[in-house]
Design a protein around this motif. Sequence first.
Motif, PDB file in Angstrom:
ATOM      1  N   PHE A 120       0.811  -1.218   0.000  1.00 11.50           N
ATOM      2  CA  PHE A 120       0.000   0.000   0.000  1.00 11.50           C
ATOM      3  C   PHE A 120       0.842   1.265   0.000  1.00 11.50           C
ATOM      4  O   PHE A 120       0.312   2.356   0.135  1.00 11.50           O
TER       5      PHE A 120
ATOM      6  N   VAL B  74      -0.591  -8.228  -4.555  1.00 14.98           N
ATOM      7  CA  VAL B  74      -1.639  -7.409  -3.956  1.00 14.98           C
ATOM      8  C   VAL B  74      -1.852  -6.136  -4.764  1.00 14.98           C
ATOM      9  O   VAL B  74      -2.989  -5.724  -5.030  1.00 14.98           O
ATOM     10  N   GLN B  75      -0.745  -5.502  -5.187  1.00 17.44           N
ATOM     11  CA  GLN B  75      -0.892  -4.266  -5.951  1.00 17.44           C
ATOM     12  C   GLN B  75      -1.569  -4.522  -7.292  1.00 17.44           C
ATOM     13  O   GLN B  75      -2.366  -3.713  -7.767  1.00 17.44           O
ATOM     14  N   HIS B  77      -3.827  -6.798  -8.010  1.00 15.34           N
ATOM     15  CA  HIS B  77      -5.265  -6.934  -7.838  1.00 15.34           C
ATOM     16  C   HIS B  77      -5.910  -5.634  -7.396  1.00 15.34           C
ATOM     17  O   HIS B  77      -7.033  -5.327  -7.785  1.00 15.34           O
ATOM     18  N   GLN B  78      -5.204  -4.862  -6.586  1.00 17.47           N
ATOM     19  CA  GLN B  78      -5.810  -3.648  -6.063  1.00 17.47           C
ATOM     20  C   GLN B  78      -6.147  -2.656  -7.158  1.00 17.47           C
ATOM     21  O   GLN B  78      -7.112  -1.909  -7.065  1.00 17.47           O
ATOM     22  N   SER B  79      -5.326  -2.665  -8.238  1.00 22.08           N
ATOM     23  CA  SER B  79      -5.598  -1.729  -9.326  1.00 22.08           C
ATOM     24  C   SER B  79      -6.770  -2.171 -10.179  1.00 22.08           C
ATOM     25  O   SER B  79      -7.222  -1.431 -11.036  1.00 22.08           O
ATOM     26  N   ILE B  84     -13.073  -3.423  -1.176  1.00 17.99           N
ATOM     27  CA  ILE B  84     -12.157  -4.187  -0.330  1.00 17.99           C
ATOM     28  C   ILE B  84     -12.499  -5.664  -0.382  1.00 17.99           C
ATOM     29  O   ILE B  84     -11.627  -6.527  -0.448  1.00 17.99           O
ATOM     30  N   LEU B  87     -11.175  -7.388  -3.371  1.00 19.81           N
ATOM     31  CA  LEU B  87      -9.730  -7.622  -3.279  1.00 19.81           C
ATOM     32  C   LEU B  87      -9.453  -8.856  -2.439  1.00 19.81           C
ATOM     33  O   LEU B  87      -8.641  -9.709  -2.794  1.00 19.81           O
ATOM     34  N   LEU B 171      -8.581   1.662   4.194  1.00 22.75           N
ATOM     35  CA  LEU B 171      -8.927   0.317   3.755  1.00 22.75           C
ATOM     36  C   LEU B 171      -9.407  -0.528   4.909  1.00 22.75           C
ATOM     37  O   LEU B 171      -9.604  -1.730   4.777  1.00 22.75           O
TER      38      LEU B 171
END
Lengths: 159, 244
Positions: A120, B74-75, B77-79, B84, B87, B171
């Motif tokens: 993050f 993680v990044q 999927h986050q984009s 939340i 994700l 988040l």
Amino acid sequence: MAPLHLFIVNKSGGLIHHRPLGPKAPQIGTNEWLRIGSTFHSLHAIAAEASPVRLPGNKNPYGADDGIEFIEAGGLVLCCLQTRTGVKFVVTAEPGTPELDLMLREIYVLYSDCALKDPFYELEMPIRTDLFTSAVDALLEQLESRNTKSSADRPIVRF
Amino acid sequence: LSRPRSPANRHRSRPRDPDHSPSTEEKMSRSQAPPSILDRPLGRPASSSGGRGSSGSGDGVSLSAFAYLYSELVQYHQSRVASISELERRLESAGYGVGLRVLELLAYRARESKRETRLMNILHFISSDVWKSLFGKAADSLERSIDHADEFMIVDYEPITSTYVSVPADLGQLSADAYISGIIAGVLEGAGFTARVTAHSVAVEDGEYTKPPSVPNLPPRKEKAVFLVKFSREVLARDAALER
């Protein structure tokens, strides 16, 4: 004999982190901090150009070679570690504080652990990760307990 | 074989094919065949104390390498998600395949002829065997919920997926350990127990966890990961029937 402030400047000169490291650190406003960060970045770059000697190869195993490493003034010392990616870790302290470069190297390790491995955290943006803050707190406590255990007039060892 | 018998040819790497039995010529040149991929250790994580995080060990993947790879996952999927929970669902489905394969591998290596059919046995299998082979240590505790008879909790005080992760305030309830809950769900599904597994970060009470942190330069963690396993009704009914 105490560290005063820590600030971290990214490779374009923007300030990404600043915090006091002890109770004796003077209060500095946010705008002042941004000015300090960009001024130091420019001075660092100018010093690298103005240096009369350019060393062949990279003698510093921990980071980049050129630029300001250490400023010694009447009431203040300033130590800077520039990484190969251009991020600068700067710590100010009272004169006579030992092991500042060791502290900077440890903070660099903590930065690469807590900020760079955090999904993050956006690169070059201000560091807001709690883990980094608490890890630096723990590091400071550890260094302080180590320094108070040893005798008061230790010589400053520089590597 | 028409290839000339030079030393260079003998050492040329070939893709390992477990079905390929070495010819007599090759048997003579090598004293024993290399272990098949099913018997090779996953990374020998349980050998040294902790075993993870040190780059000096020859076997095993360093914690940093895993942390960078997982951070990228993680990044990625986050984009591509809008919420939340989506994700978390994507991370869970990423871990699901791992769970299925780990179950097959461990069942094969244990060489037991009977598979687990009881609820408590499969949960014990997950919290000890699966955890040991993946993370190098058994899960810290396995509990049954008091309020709901179909809920169980597996607790891990230091999950490797969230060693370096700080979830920002906006988040909220996201747990980066959703990947591990996907692994648990995969193992359970493969063994025939349908369940919904979710990961939660719960604050650690003072004095609850006394072991020193496995990563030496980081402060002790403030939150533990609790994996809530909620079995479906058919599984519970089946287990109650087996009880009699």
